[in-house]
Design an enzyme around this catalytic site. Sequence first.
Site, PDB file in Angstrom:
ATOM      1  N   GLY A 222       0.815  -1.207   0.000  1.00 53.22           N
ATOM      2  CA  GLY A 222       0.000   0.000   0.000  1.00 53.22           C
ATOM      3  C   GLY A 222       0.843   1.249   0.000  1.00 53.22           C
TER       4      GLY A 222
ATOM      5  CD  GLU B  41      12.219  -7.757   5.317  1.00 54.04           C
ATOM      6  OE1 GLU B  41      12.083  -8.739   6.060  1.00 54.04           O
ATOM      7  OE2 GLU B  41      12.447  -6.601   5.718  1.00 54.04           O
TER       8      GLU B  41
END
Lengths: 232, 232
Positions: B50, B118
């Site tokens: 986001g 990640e």
Amino acid sequence: MTKMLNNYNSEDKVLLSVDCIIFGFDNEGLKILLIKRDFEPEKGKWSLMGGFLKKDESLNKAAIRVLNFYTGLQDIYMEQFYAYSEVDRDPVERTISVAYYALINIENHNAELIKNYEAQWFSISKMPKLIFDHNEMVSHAMRRLRYRTSTKPVGFELLPEKFTMRQLLELYEAVLDKNLDKRNFISKINSLDILVKLNEKDMLSSRKGSYLYKFDKEKYDAQLLNHFVLNL
Amino acid sequence: MTKMLNNYNSEDKVLLSVDCIIFGFDNEGLKILLIKRDFEPEKGKWSLMGGFLKKDESLNKAAIRVLNFYTGLQDIYMEQFYAYSEVDRDPVERTISVAYYALINIENHNAELIKNYEAQWFSISKMPKLIFDHNEMVSHAMRRLRYRTSTKPVGFELLPEKFTMRQLLELYEAVLDKNLDKRNFISKINSLDILVKLNEKDMLSSRKGSYLYKFDKEKYDAQLLNHFVLNL
DNA sequence: TCACTAAGTGCTCATTCTACACTAATTAAT
DNA sequence: ATTAATTAGTGTAGAATGAGCACTTAGTGA
């Protein structure tokens, strides 16, 4: 590519509004409720009912508040359908608008409040040019309404509590914008098993009179999991 | 009832973000791409990709930017589906988030960028608990994806350019979460007339080998008006 | 009592959906 | 070379649903 920021303070804040597309239905067909804007910009032009989101309310609440403000209506089924965010959609200031549509029964509508705000019903086919991107919103809402029509008994909200099969048929014809076969329509609606036929006739539309029906919410809720698809 | 304000200056401004639900598909099934947040709050927890909307971009642009930022991907079909606006959905500050979903081909994905951030693919069925209301967003996106599956050939985005009928079948089974009959599926897909059968076989999945197909965008575009409904 | 109007009602044919099982092609193992 | 193993590929029949079509009935007003 910019680095994602990891704190909220440096981010841009924007104005967020809701706009309400209010569909109604009467003998003349499918209608939409518009207001004449009483403030700048575009004062005096036709527009959807809208208002800004407040810090302490959800979008749903804002939409309900706006609808209530313009119409006095409460407990109306409203559905959010799209967020409009083109940079220059509002010429005054960057505003993102989340559009909702609602279906209301024209008879239940509070004529007083509409008058106060110069709101007016327009036939879908005779809708004026609206401000900003509101015409686009309306056509998207129509599309969504058509889809909803075939998966939920959404249309009943547009009719009086008691209605005739003819009224229901005409509602579906208006929403879907096509002619439907009376016999096939009635048998499909009946197969959903969500109407109750009353022992009461409407004598206004014909000499013979036609039976009135009611939407049976309990039966509908009971089959909610079935997720019907109505192919009209 | 408060008076509608007629000037923009006195209205509340809020943070607006986009969140991206990225679906992917490989031999193991339907997956979703998540990142481990590298900033507070909830640092170290799993979350959707986001970012905040900037003053000078549309939501679509923001979603594309965010997706590109985390994955390097460009020209991806993304669809906005809902604005989440509960007042306390983000504990730090009032933030309204507009959710998008995208379908990407896992093989095309830039493994480097995923590593840097990640990010990690999770099977839909083994998805961890996510921050805020992200789990809810994912389940809504799944629902929307299921619906889209039956009205647009959305699934092809999840497969390599060339794919076998079996792969396509398994994709639909994963998205719809039910078993489909191989013969019926193939004949329905063929009746859409949007695939090209290649003179080339995939020898990995069986000794006999199975023909590869390609999505024929031209044929599809040519029938766009037909608006097919695929009943699986 | 006749004329008029809208209500109400079934059937047929065409299309689509669903359920279901065997043969073909190829490779690996012996 | 033969056999075993594996997945690909293919058709049909019966059921359900969809689409198109027309006459009779009930009640009112003239």
